[in-house]
Design an enzyme around this catalytic site. Structure first.
Site, mmCIF file in Angstrom:
data_model
loop_
_atom_site.group_PDB
_atom_site.id
_atom_site.type_symbol
_atom_site.label_atom_id
_atom_site.label_comp_id
_atom_site.label_asym_id
_atom_site.label_seq_id
_atom_site.Cartn_x
_atom_site.Cartn_y
_atom_site.Cartn_z
ATOM 1 N N ASP A 58 -8.990 0.497 2.198
ATOM 2 C CA ASP A 58 -7.979 0.108 3.182
ATOM 3 C C ASP A 58 -8.505 0.478 4.571
ATOM 4 O OD1 ASP A 58 -5.656 -0.424 4.606
ATOM 5 O OD2 ASP A 58 -4.727 1.494 4.074
ATOM 6 N N HIS A 97 -3.378 14.026 0.988
ATOM 7 C CA HIS A 97 -3.607 13.094 2.096
ATOM 8 C C HIS A 97 -2.389 13.063 3.029
ATOM 9 C CE1 HIS A 97 -4.970 9.578 4.323
ATOM 10 N NE2 HIS A 97 -3.811 9.006 4.084
ATOM 11 N N ASP A 113 0.845 -1.198 0.000
ATOM 12 C CA ASP A 113 0.000 0.000 0.000
ATOM 13 C C ASP A 113 0.879 1.245 0.000
ATOM 14 O OD1 ASP A 113 -2.303 1.501 0.012
ATOM 15 O OD2 ASP A 113 -2.566 1.406 2.184
ATOM 16 N N LYS A 161 -4.206 -2.024 10.362
ATOM 17 C CA LYS A 161 -4.574 -2.165 8.948
ATOM 18 C C LYS A 161 -4.821 -3.614 8.544
ATOM 19 C CE LYS A 161 -3.308 2.117 7.424
ATOM 20 N NZ LYS A 161 -4.087 2.988 6.533
ATOM 21 N N THR A 208 -8.807 -5.787 4.149
ATOM 22 C CA THR A 208 -8.743 -4.805 3.068
ATOM 23 C C THR A 208 -9.752 -5.260 2.026
ATOM 24 O OG1 THR A 208 -6.362 -4.535 3.454
ATOM 25 C CG2 THR A 208 -7.245 -3.667 1.384
ATOM 26 N N GLU A 212 -10.379 4.076 3.795
ATOM 27 C CA GLU A 212 -9.484 4.812 2.906
ATOM 28 C C GLU A 212 -9.841 4.429 1.475
ATOM 29 O OE1 GLU A 212 -5.361 4.215 4.084
ATOM 30 O OE2 GLU A 212 -5.563 5.741 5.652
ATOM 31 N N GLU A 247 -9.120 4.055 -2.225
ATOM 32 C CA GLU A 247 -7.887 3.933 -2.994
ATOM 33 C C GLU A 247 -8.176 3.216 -4.317
ATOM 34 O OE1 GLU A 247 -4.494 2.565 -0.805
ATOM 35 O OE2 GLU A 247 -5.287 3.253 1.130
ATOM 36 N N GLN A 280 -3.654 2.270 15.124
ATOM 37 C CA GLN A 280 -2.576 2.755 14.254
ATOM 38 C C GLN A 280 -1.729 3.832 14.934
ATOM 39 O OE1 GLN A 280 -4.086 4.652 10.703
ATOM 40 N NE2 GLN A 280 -2.078 4.941 9.784
ATOM 41 N N GLU A 337 -9.867 12.649 7.723
ATOM 42 C CA GLU A 337 -9.687 13.952 7.075
ATOM 43 C C GLU A 337 -11.025 14.697 6.984
ATOM 44 O OE1 GLU A 337 -6.728 13.718 3.506
ATOM 45 O OE2 GLU A 337 -7.512 11.704 3.899
ATOM 46 N N ARG A 372 -7.830 3.803 13.477
ATOM 47 C CA ARG A 372 -6.933 4.934 13.748
ATOM 48 C C ARG A 372 -6.350 4.909 15.152
ATOM 49 N NH1 ARG A 372 -5.710 5.985 8.724
ATOM 50 N NH2 ARG A 372 -7.468 6.762 7.495
HETATM 51 CA CA CA Z 1 -3.860 3.199 2.819
#
Ligand code: CA
Length: 367
Positions: free
Chosen positions: A220, A120, A113, A240, A244, A186, A188, A227, A345, A224
């Site tokens: 993904d 970002h 990844d 993570k 996925t 996320e 992607e 993480q 975000e 948080r």
């Molecule tokens: Ca990611």
């Protein structure tokens, strides 16, 4: 629009120029096999093309055949769907999408990844490291990435169990173990490798199309709280690796020719092995929806590093590619409000609630 005798419903995500590949099963207990989505149907390829490679439960054996075979198969399908005279031989192999179950399309070999959206990376840098530069010193010189967990890549729609883990929030006396309270998404774009490479030999930016078959959408999932506590100094791990999600359909690169655009200017210019070469910026519009309400529209054309540069970087040390390797772009976030591909975000790290127009409805509980 591509010419076809097949009726494609207006607004279908599967017009005749796309022809994405997936793995499906029809009758309960039926064997998973390869199909192509078009309109409201799946085209059952093994009997149609009389080729056992499409009778397999993953796309990998077909991907390993390489770009000449990919191109020839796509050409054949366009021909079959484009000429009314072929209608009878094709129509009996069309199955309604509503009657099939979709499976993970690719047996994922390795999963990488990236972190290639400038906006970002700046947004996250400001939140996670408010007292230092938003971008780390390497960011504009190489496409930053980590190795993820291939074995937990699942097809979109697969239930995801809320991850448990160790977290320590600001103000906590010490770490605790429990379910994540900050589960994020996320948005992607992922790239699927069809043709492997030799150990010890890097893959040039210019060889992108010799190796990469096509693209999938990727979510993904990111815890948080887990993480934030674990990521220093070696990067993402358990925050993570629990799951996925990828789309059931893999869109061939050939279907994206019209979407190719120059990538954003890179300053400073990268080292020669990362020189951008052909234009592999892709003008793709993503949508992030929560319970049906669109909360963001991230523009993929704003990505700083192209997938061709990412491929060159992930092999420059001589690491070999394998059929089924998946590498994702990193969260796609644009510069404007409403273009961010993650909830951390969009909510400014939880400071601004995300309002859903329909969230006041009484939720229906499963019976
Ligand atoms: Ca990611």
């Amino acid at each position: 629009m591509a010419d076809t005798w097949l009726e494609v419903p207006p607004g279908s995500p599967f017009p005749a120029e796309s022809l994405p590949y997936g793995v499906f099963s029809s009758a309960p207990g039926g064997a998973p096999r390869v199909g192509v989505a078009v309109g409201a149907h799946v085209l059952d390829l093994a009997p149609l093309l009389d080729d056992t490679v499409f009778g397999r439960a993953s796309l990998n054996p077909f991907l390993a055949r390489g770009p000449d075979a990919w191109r020839a198969t796509r050409g054949l399908l366009q021909d079959l769907l484009g000429h009314r005279s072929r209608r009878d031989e094709v129509a009996r192999h069309l199955i309604a999408l509503s009657d099939v179950r979709l499976h993970l399309p690719v047996e994922v070999a390795d999963y990488v990844d990236f972190y290639s959206s400038l906006h970002h990376a700046q947004n996250l840098g400001r939140m996670l490291r408010p007292d230092s530069e938003a971008l780390t010193p390497n960011w504009r010189h190489l496409p930053v990435a980590y190795h993820g967990r291939a074995g937990t890549v699942v097809v979109s729609g697969t239930p995801v169990v809320r991850p448990r883990g160790q977290r320590r929030e600001a103000g906590d006396a010490g770490p605790s173990l429990g379910p994540s309270t900050r589960l994020d998404i996320e948005a992607e774009v992922g790239f699927v490798v069809g043709v492997g490479s030799e150990p010890g030999r890097g893959v040039a930016v210019s060889a992108f199309r010799d190796h990469v078959f096509g693209v999938v959408l990727v979510n993904d999932w990111s815890a948080r709280d887990i993480q934030a506590w674990e990521y220093v100094p070696l990067g993402p791990f358990l925050g993570k690796s629990f799951a996925t999600s990828v789309s059931a359909w893999v869109l061939p690169l050939e279907a994206l020719e019209a979407a190719r655009v120059p990538s954003p200017r890179q300053d400073p210019p990268p080292l020669p092995y990362l020189a951008p070469g052909e234009d592999w910026g892709l003008d793709l519009s993503l949508e992030v929806a929560l319970n049906g309400d669109v909360v963001a529209r991230p523009p993929f054309a704003s990505m700083y590093w192209t997938p061709a540069q990412q491929l060159a970087h992930m092999t420059v040390n001589g690491a070999a590619l394998r059929t089924g390797d998946l590498y994702a772009s990193g969260t796609v976030s644009g510069p404007a409000p409403g273009q961010q591909g993650s909830l951390i975000e969009l909510s400014r790290n939880g400071a601004t609630p995300i309002r859903l127009p329909r969230s006041c409805r009484t939720p229906r509980l499963p019976r």
